[in-house]
Design an enzyme around this catalytic site. Structure first.
Site, mmCIF file in Angstrom:
data_model
loop_
_atom_site.group_PDB
_atom_site.id
_atom_site.type_symbol
_atom_site.label_atom_id
_atom_site.label_comp_id
_atom_site.label_asym_id
_atom_site.label_seq_id
_atom_site.Cartn_x
_atom_site.Cartn_y
_atom_site.Cartn_z
ATOM 1 N N LYS A 43 135.566 59.231 49.875
ATOM 2 C CA LYS A 43 135.777 59.350 51.320
ATOM 3 C C LYS A 43 134.956 60.499 51.930
ATOM 4 C CE LYS A 43 140.407 57.271 51.391
ATOM 5 N NZ LYS A 43 141.829 57.478 51.823
ATOM 6 N N TYR A 96 140.829 48.555 56.979
ATOM 7 C CA TYR A 96 142.192 49.084 57.041
ATOM 8 C C TYR A 96 143.090 48.279 57.971
ATOM 9 C CZ TYR A 96 141.136 53.229 54.211
ATOM 10 O OH TYR A 96 140.815 54.082 53.180
ATOM 11 N N PHE A 137 149.052 56.476 61.989
ATOM 12 C CA PHE A 137 147.846 57.204 61.594
ATOM 13 C C PHE A 137 146.582 56.348 61.643
ATOM 14 C CE2 PHE A 137 149.941 55.732 57.639
ATOM 15 C CZ PHE A 137 148.921 54.957 57.068
ATOM 16 N N ARG A 179 144.089 53.997 39.880
ATOM 17 C CA ARG A 179 145.209 54.571 40.640
ATOM 18 C C ARG A 179 145.770 55.795 39.905
ATOM 19 N NH1 ARG A 179 145.869 52.844 45.946
ATOM 20 N NH2 ARG A 179 148.015 53.562 45.768
ATOM 21 N N THR A 185 148.990 59.694 47.025
ATOM 22 C CA THR A 185 148.320 59.723 48.331
ATOM 23 C C THR A 185 148.339 61.137 48.922
ATOM 24 O OG1 THR A 185 149.124 57.471 48.678
ATOM 25 C CG2 THR A 185 148.269 58.632 50.612
ATOM 26 N N ARG A 244 142.994 63.651 43.374
ATOM 27 C CA ARG A 244 143.562 64.183 44.625
ATOM 28 C C ARG A 244 144.169 65.575 44.424
ATOM 29 N NH1 ARG A 244 145.802 58.308 46.593
ATOM 30 N NH2 ARG A 244 144.111 57.798 48.045
ATOM 31 N N ASN A 281 142.003 62.539 51.791
ATOM 32 C CA ASN A 281 142.457 62.580 50.395
ATOM 33 C C ASN A 281 141.423 62.041 49.397
ATOM 34 O OD1 ASN A 281 142.757 59.923 51.025
ATOM 35 N ND2 ASN A 281 144.935 59.786 50.556
ATOM 36 N N HIS A 334 139.691 56.348 47.880
ATOM 37 C CA HIS A 334 140.483 55.124 48.040
ATOM 38 C C HIS A 334 140.365 54.344 46.739
ATOM 39 C CE1 HIS A 334 141.846 51.165 49.335
ATOM 40 N NE2 HIS A 334 140.793 50.691 48.689
ATOM 41 N N GLU A 348 138.484 43.471 48.575
ATOM 42 C CA GLU A 348 137.783 44.690 48.995
ATOM 43 C C GLU A 348 136.359 44.734 48.435
ATOM 44 O OE1 GLU A 348 140.505 47.889 47.968
ATOM 45 O OE2 GLU A 348 141.913 47.266 49.531
HETATM 46 P P1 RTP Z 1 144.116 54.318 49.735
HETATM 47 O O1 RTP Z 1 144.563 53.027 50.347
HETATM 48 O O2 RTP Z 1 143.140 55.094 50.583
HETATM 49 O O3 RTP Z 1 143.693 54.191 48.316
HETATM 50 O O4 RTP Z 1 145.382 55.282 49.644
HETATM 51 P P2 RTP Z 1 146.858 54.928 49.321
HETATM 52 O O5 RTP Z 1 147.009 53.510 48.877
HETATM 53 O O6 RTP Z 1 147.313 56.021 48.392
HETATM 54 O O7 RTP Z 1 147.522 55.138 50.737
HETATM 55 P P3 RTP Z 1 147.884 54.070 51.887
HETATM 56 O O8 RTP Z 1 149.353 54.152 52.121
HETATM 57 O O9 RTP Z 1 147.286 52.739 51.580
HETATM 58 O O10 RTP Z 1 147.167 54.713 53.145
HETATM 59 C C1 RTP Z 1 145.794 54.521 53.336
HETATM 60 C C2 RTP Z 1 145.153 55.819 53.738
HETATM 61 O O11 RTP Z 1 145.604 56.195 55.022
HETATM 62 C C3 RTP Z 1 145.643 57.618 55.129
HETATM 63 N N1 RTP Z 1 146.994 58.050 55.458
HETATM 64 N N2 RTP Z 1 147.237 58.964 56.346
HETATM 65 N N3 RTP Z 1 148.544 60.788 58.081
HETATM 66 C C4 RTP Z 1 149.273 60.052 57.257
HETATM 67 O O12 RTP Z 1 150.478 60.112 57.202
HETATM 68 C C5 RTP Z 1 148.570 59.106 56.381
HETATM 69 N N4 RTP Z 1 149.148 58.285 55.526
HETATM 70 C C6 RTP Z 1 148.139 57.605 54.924
HETATM 71 C C7 RTP Z 1 145.210 58.176 53.787
HETATM 72 O O13 RTP Z 1 143.805 58.443 53.849
HETATM 73 C C8 RTP Z 1 145.496 57.019 52.844
HETATM 74 O O14 RTP Z 1 144.739 57.111 51.676
HETATM 75 MG MG MG Z 2 146.269 51.829 49.982
#
Ligand code: RTP
Ligand code: MG
Length: 140
Positions: free
Chosen positions: A11, A51, A59, A87, A93, A104, A114, A117, A128
């Site tokens: 990222k 996304y 967010f 993962r 996250t 992370r 973070n 992805h 994807e």
């Molecule tokens: P990713 O999809 O990026 O691999 O991360 P993830 O599964 O661990 O997290 P996900 O819930 O899918 O959220 C996607 C991305 O959105 C951003 N985020 N910001 N500000 C917030 O509360 C918040 N929550 C999520 C993060 O960049 C996250 O990786």
């Molecule tokens: Mg995700």
């Protein structure tokens, strides 16, 4: 265990800090092989499309702006049980909750910025990968 593929993004917070190699090394040390890679600047259309599942989340706007803010490196990773392996090395996250030895924990700045992805299922990995790569760009 079968060799499978997953999709990864290094990222903007990481490319900005010149951490492309450091992050890739952690992926490789975890048993993943980079079989496709390109550095791109995401368009708004790409960031919103990628996304789309999060579009109702509070967010979403911030996430799209962040993903467009600096270059990203999109990658296809191959390895045994690649989705889970990736993962596991990514970590939680929220970096405050990420385990020691994860990407992370080592590099993420916040829950939004973070560093990486990674696809969360084999089904999403396929979707994807196809979003960013054609099959002839993937060299296993
Ligand atoms: P990713 O999809 O990026 O691999 O991360 P993830 O599964 O661990 O997290 P996900 O819930 O899918 O959220 C996607 C991305 O959105 C951003 N985020 N910001 N500000 C917030 O509360 C918040 N929550 C999520 C993060 O960049 C996250 O990786
Ligand atoms: Mg995700």
């Amino acid at each position: 265990m079968a060799v499978t593929r997953t999709f990864s993004i290094i990222k903007p917070d990481a490319t900005k800090r010149n951490l492309t190699g450091a992050v890739t090394k952690m992926l490789e040390d975890a048993g993943l092989r980079v079989v496709a890679s390109k550095r791109i600047r995401m368009s708004r259309e790409q960031a919103e499309g990628f996304y789309a599942v999060h579009k109702e989340r509070p967010f979403f706007g911030e996430l799209v702006e962040f993903m467009m803010s600096d270059p990203v490196v999109v990658q296809v990773l191959e390895g045994e049980d690649a989705v889970k392996r990736n993962r596991d090395v990514m970590g939680a996250t929220n970096p405050a909750e990420a385990a020691d030895g994860t990407i992370r924990k080592e590099y993420a700045l916040s829950i939004g910025e973070n560093t990486v992805h990674g696809s969360d299922s084999e089904e999403n990995a396929k979707i994807e990968i196809e979003f960013f790569f054609s099959e002839d760009e993937i060299v296993g």
